[in-house]
Write a protein that holds these residues in place. Structure first.
Motif, mmCIF file in Angstrom:
data_model
loop_
_atom_site.group_PDB
_atom_site.id
_atom_site.type_symbol
_atom_site.label_atom_id
_atom_site.label_comp_id
_atom_site.label_asym_id
_atom_site.label_seq_id
_atom_site.Cartn_x
_atom_site.Cartn_y
_atom_site.Cartn_z
ATOM 1 N N GLY A 55 0.865 -0.918 -0.302
ATOM 2 C CA GLY A 55 -0.374 -0.142 -0.050
ATOM 3 C C GLY A 55 1.039 1.321 0.279
ATOM 4 N N ARG A 56 2.264 0.980 0.033
ATOM 5 C CA ARG A 56 2.894 2.323 0.145
ATOM 6 C C ARG A 56 3.306 2.497 -0.819
ATOM 7 N N ASN A 57 3.349 1.855 -2.166
ATOM 8 C CA ASN A 57 3.409 2.216 -3.454
ATOM 9 C C ASN A 57 2.664 2.498 -4.522
ATOM 10 N N THR A 58 2.538 3.648 -4.879
ATOM 11 C CA THR A 58 1.550 3.479 -5.709
ATOM 12 C C THR A 58 1.768 4.477 -7.516
ATOM 13 N N TYR A 59 1.041 4.426 -8.488
ATOM 14 C CA TYR A 59 0.723 4.871 -9.423
ATOM 15 C C TYR A 59 0.011 5.623 -10.085
ATOM 16 N N TYR A 60 -0.059 6.551 -10.595
ATOM 17 C CA TYR A 60 -1.445 7.261 -10.946
ATOM 18 C C TYR A 60 -0.987 7.214 -12.967
ATOM 19 N N ALA A 61 -2.193 7.395 -13.952
ATOM 20 C CA ALA A 61 -2.337 7.949 -14.726
ATOM 21 C C ALA A 61 -2.205 10.020 -14.897
ATOM 22 N N ASP A 62 -1.279 9.818 -16.061
ATOM 23 C CA ASP A 62 -1.461 11.323 -15.654
ATOM 24 C C ASP A 62 -2.683 11.894 -15.488
ATOM 25 N N SER A 63 -3.914 11.469 -15.932
ATOM 26 C CA SER A 63 -5.114 12.569 -16.163
ATOM 27 C C SER A 63 -6.116 12.550 -14.680
ATOM 28 N N VAL A 64 -5.003 11.653 -14.023
ATOM 29 C CA VAL A 64 -5.553 11.525 -12.429
ATOM 30 C C VAL A 64 -5.189 11.668 -11.321
ATOM 31 N N LYS A 65 -3.379 12.059 -11.645
ATOM 32 C CA LYS A 65 -2.534 12.104 -10.266
ATOM 33 C C LYS A 65 -3.283 14.214 -10.139
ATOM 34 N N GLY A 66 -2.799 13.846 -8.933
ATOM 35 C CA GLY A 66 -3.303 14.910 -7.531
ATOM 36 C C GLY A 66 -5.250 14.896 -7.401
ATOM 37 N N ARG A 67 -5.960 13.798 -8.003
ATOM 38 C CA ARG A 67 -7.261 14.132 -8.730
ATOM 39 C C ARG A 67 -8.288 12.996 -7.557
ATOM 40 N N PHE A 68 -6.913 11.430 -7.420
ATOM 41 C CA PHE A 68 -7.209 10.234 -7.530
ATOM 42 C C PHE A 68 -6.146 9.712 -6.562
ATOM 43 N N THR A 69 -7.048 9.019 -5.595
ATOM 44 C CA THR A 69 -6.099 8.644 -4.555
ATOM 45 C C THR A 69 -6.503 6.924 -4.679
ATOM 46 N N ILE A 70 -5.524 5.769 -4.810
ATOM 47 C CA ILE A 70 -5.696 4.265 -4.605
ATOM 48 C C ILE A 70 -4.806 4.279 -3.410
ATOM 49 N N SER A 71 -5.912 3.105 -2.704
ATOM 50 C CA SER A 71 -5.706 2.723 -1.419
ATOM 51 C C SER A 71 -6.099 1.575 -1.346
ATOM 52 N N ARG A 72 -5.456 0.435 -0.148
ATOM 53 C CA ARG A 72 -6.200 -0.550 0.521
ATOM 54 C C ARG A 72 -5.744 -0.705 1.220
ATOM 55 N N ASP A 73 -6.563 -1.715 1.918
ATOM 56 C CA ASP A 73 -7.009 -2.345 2.805
ATOM 57 C C ASP A 73 -7.161 -4.096 2.588
ATOM 58 N N ASN A 74 -6.035 -4.640 3.254
ATOM 59 C CA ASN A 74 -5.612 -5.971 3.569
ATOM 60 C C ASN A 74 -5.916 -7.469 4.341
ATOM 61 N N ALA A 75 -6.675 -6.650 5.212
ATOM 62 C CA ALA A 75 -7.140 -6.867 6.187
ATOM 63 C C ALA A 75 -8.914 -7.122 5.273
ATOM 64 N N LYS A 76 -9.428 -6.630 4.797
ATOM 65 C CA LYS A 76 -10.554 -6.561 4.341
ATOM 66 C C LYS A 76 -9.765 -7.400 2.853
ATOM 67 N N ASN A 77 -9.206 -7.149 2.323
ATOM 68 C CA ASN A 77 -8.749 -7.676 0.937
ATOM 69 C C ASN A 77 -9.548 -6.546 0.603
ATOM 70 N N THR A 78 -9.133 -5.525 0.230
ATOM 71 C CA THR A 78 -10.032 -4.874 -0.439
ATOM 72 C C THR A 78 -9.653 -3.398 -0.940
ATOM 73 N N VAL A 79 -9.445 -2.468 -2.147
ATOM 74 C CA VAL A 79 -9.139 -1.839 -2.657
ATOM 75 C C VAL A 79 -9.384 -0.380 -2.898
ATOM 76 N N TYR A 80 -9.067 0.738 -2.477
ATOM 77 C CA TYR A 80 -10.476 2.103 -2.762
ATOM 78 C C TYR A 80 -9.591 2.777 -4.081
ATOM 79 N N LEU A 81 -10.935 3.683 -4.325
ATOM 80 C CA LEU A 81 -10.197 5.091 -5.352
ATOM 81 C C LEU A 81 -10.814 6.041 -5.051
#
Length: 128
Positions: A55-81
């Protein structure tokens, strides 16, 4: 077999926000990379964001950088945007994607062919 189920799509006005979720289940590898892609009608599937297992390393398309955030909760097996400052051009079907992460693999995968499992997608509509 890995199953991915997205939720959280909807209709918002330009400038608004949405939070998408993707729950993974089934035979997931012990560590795995997750990404979001999107596809608008008549267009090719487009990479949006990727997050590594930690969860510490992320990468974004230029078109969404600064507006979108990806994250995850491995205890819940879930990723968020988390999507903020949405624009009409962000409207699309958003899909999450899964890739087993083996030792030494780079998490930075942006091609649809890099991923082995996909969700059905959740629709995001942005009105101007």
């Amino acid at each position: 077999q890995v199953q991915l189920v997205e939720s959280g799509g909807g209709s918002v006005q330009a400038g608004g926000s949405l939070r998408l979720s993707c729950a993974a289940s089934g035979r997931t590898y012990s560590t795995y990379t997750m990404a979001w892609f999107r596809q608008a009608p008549g267009k090719e599937r487009e990479f949006v964001a990727v997050v590594d297992w930690s969860g510490r390393n992320t990468y974004y398309a230029d078109s969404v950088k600064g507006r979108f955030t990806i994250s995850r909760d491995n205890a819940k097996n879930t990723v968020y945007l988390e999507m903020n400052s949405l624009k009409p051009e962000d409207a699309a079907s958003y899909c999450c994607a899964y890739k087993a992460a083996y030792y030494g693999d780079s998490y930075l995968k942006t091609r649809p062919t890099d991923y082995s499992s996909w969700g059905q997608g959740t629709q995001v509509t942005v009105s101007s």
